[in-house]
Design a protein around this motif. Sequence first.
Motif, mmCIF file in Angstrom:
data_model
loop_
_atom_site.group_PDB
_atom_site.id
_atom_site.type_symbol
_atom_site.label_atom_id
_atom_site.label_comp_id
_atom_site.label_asym_id
_atom_site.label_seq_id
_atom_site.Cartn_x
_atom_site.Cartn_y
_atom_site.Cartn_z
ATOM 1 N N ASP A 169 0.836 -1.208 0.000
ATOM 2 C CA ASP A 169 0.000 0.000 0.000
ATOM 3 C C ASP A 169 0.868 1.254 0.000
ATOM 4 N N SER A 173 1.216 4.091 -3.007
ATOM 5 C CA SER A 173 0.577 5.387 -2.722
ATOM 6 C C SER A 173 1.433 6.579 -3.095
ATOM 7 N N GLU A 174 2.710 6.360 -3.457
ATOM 8 C CA GLU A 174 3.623 7.434 -3.833
ATOM 9 C C GLU A 174 3.687 8.520 -2.761
ATOM 10 N N GLY A 175 3.848 8.076 -1.518
ATOM 11 C CA GLY A 175 4.046 9.022 -0.424
ATOM 12 C C GLY A 175 2.796 9.403 0.342
ATOM 13 N N THR A 176 1.617 8.975 -0.139
ATOM 14 C CA THR A 176 0.369 9.320 0.555
ATOM 15 C C THR A 176 0.275 8.601 1.893
ATOM 16 N N TYR A 177 0.612 7.311 1.907
ATOM 17 C CA TYR A 177 0.530 6.524 3.135
ATOM 18 C C TYR A 177 1.904 6.371 3.761
ATOM 19 N N LYS A 178 1.912 6.314 5.082
ATOM 20 C CA LYS A 178 3.142 6.093 5.838
ATOM 21 C C LYS A 178 2.943 4.906 6.766
ATOM 22 N N ASP A 181 -0.170 4.044 9.218
ATOM 23 C CA ASP A 181 -1.459 4.575 8.787
ATOM 24 C C ASP A 181 -2.493 3.452 8.703
ATOM 25 N N ASP A 193 -11.872 6.980 2.162
ATOM 26 C CA ASP A 193 -10.656 6.893 2.985
ATOM 27 C C ASP A 193 -9.875 8.201 3.016
ATOM 28 N N THR A 194 -9.725 8.867 1.882
ATOM 29 C CA THR A 194 -8.925 10.093 1.849
ATOM 30 C C THR A 194 -9.539 11.192 2.709
ATOM 31 N N ARG A 197 -9.377 9.657 6.686
ATOM 32 C CA ARG A 197 -8.075 9.316 7.249
ATOM 33 C C ARG A 197 -7.368 10.472 7.931
ATOM 34 N N LYS A 199 -4.336 13.353 8.192
ATOM 35 C CA LYS A 199 -2.918 13.377 7.823
ATOM 36 C C LYS A 199 -2.066 13.040 9.031
#
Length: 604
Positions: A169, A173-178, A181, A193-194, A197, A199
């Motif tokens: 995931d 996500s290219e940096g969206t998820y860490k 999360d 979800d966006t 969720r 930040k």
Amino acid sequence: MDSKRTRGTFILALMGLILIGYIWRLFSIQVLSPEYAKRAGRTVIKTRPVIPPRGNIYNRHGEIYVSNRPMFNMNITVSELSIPDTSLLCELIGQSKEELATKIQEAKRRSSYQEYLLARNIDQVTYGKLLEQLIDFRGISFSVANRRYYNSAVGGNVLGYINEVSRKDIDASEGTYKLGDLIGRTGIERSQDTILRGKQGSHKVLVNVTGKVVGPYAQGEFDEDAEKGRDIMLGIDTELQKYGEELMKGKKGSIVAIEPNSGEILAFISSPTYDPAELTGQQFSENFDNLKKDTLFPLFNRPLRARYPPGSIFKIPLALAAMQEGIINVNTYYSCGGGFKRNRGKPGCRFHAPQQLRSAIRYSCNSYFAATYYDFIHSKKYPDHYHGYNTWYKYMEEMGIGSYLELDIPYEIKGLLPTAKYYDGLYRGKWNGMSIISNSIGQGEILMTPIQMAHMTTIVANRGSFIKPHFVRAIRSKQGRDWIKVGYEQESVSIDREHFDVVVDAMESVVDGGTAPRAFISDIPIAGKTGTVENPHGEDHSVFIGFAPVDQPRIAIAVVLENAGGGGSWAAPTASLVIEKFLRGEVKEKTWEERRIKNAVFIK
């Protein structure tokens, strides 16, 4: 002069000696002294992720449906890890030794010096035990987390569930998820979800060797604040949802109810179902595996993904399309004789007298609609039966049959509305209206999902207009004060209002003296249509669509009860109970019917 120079040289030399002494002392303390090294080793700087509270979910009345409860996560740092008693740790966190070993290896693979999440959603009682009994353990720390809490334990297939993001995931996500999360996997939790969720933030803290935070680093100068997820409001009526789930106990099937003028989904029952709270907390994996193995498939979202032949409810869109094209009108007669004579009595029918359109709908005459369907496809107004079929197909597609409705939850399927090309392949190019005559009564290759049935009913209730069905009603503003209404466009089908008026009048007679007398409520005018769907694997499926009140509809509904038999016997009264519950807030008139349906069991 010489004495002054000598005195200055002496002072400079003395200051130099003092400075050298300070430097030596600092070097001894910081480098050579084992005591200082020991003290320095007791605290390290760590970056802790701050997972924001997920946005709340509200029902249509502005009441909290899903919220958060504070919990704790246990983290490990492999480079500092010391576990004197593995069995004790495993017992306290509910994991096997094999699971623990696997997670430690995964943590080591990622980084021996970074914190790794070992156990999530530890309640306060367990957290207290851990602090008390793990006093001699090293490299273990805790962080505050949030767990989903359900004020109404209903609608699991609507809400969906969440869990921690995987490495896959994060990479995708290219940096969206860490790391750490949470992500929605199904239902509203996934589609929104966006928004829900928020930040992730981070705090730099000083941690001693036991894993205890001893204070912030640099007074929090390098911290990043987390942003709480935004709230959303659904159109779901949680009391109606709860009532529908009670009616469906012991049964397989669906109930979908929609508010016609807004397209908001009022109830979305998939049965058998599950308590959404089962897919939270430390027992998530065990509960998920049990639900997945359950032979009744409670995780299967029937309103969205189960496909059925529609049965006789399909006569409604056929009648509308045929009137619009001038194939029939309200006064058109067809003979019955107990079956469609032009096809050697198939499909069969329980009536024998000739029928007009209103009575054909009221009593669900198979012969009438077989004749209508055949005459539509082979009408002289079309150059051939391909043009006739494609014209009919266009109207069915407009009614949402065999199409994606583009709902705001994932994994919808579109059912099946066969194209002419499909039949070319099936019959090697040699087919006509008689080859596919079963479509006329909803028993051919056509398949519909319950949500499509309810959407089609909404179009009829609105006499041709509609707003696509949806769950999300409003989203909380970023400031957190106001609700922002979600806008949806009104659309319409290419069938005139006058034809809907004829069909609606006939559908009202279905409930008042036709095939669905069990749906009748004395002071709530209901328009409906029954369906009994042939099932080669067992008892027939019971189907009903309807809406009420007839002139100013507030609820449109579709009910499918698998293996329950006739549509008028079970699906129709079930629908009427849901209608009465929604419009009155309670069931008054049909309490005996309520007992009968609640006690019925169709799962063998």
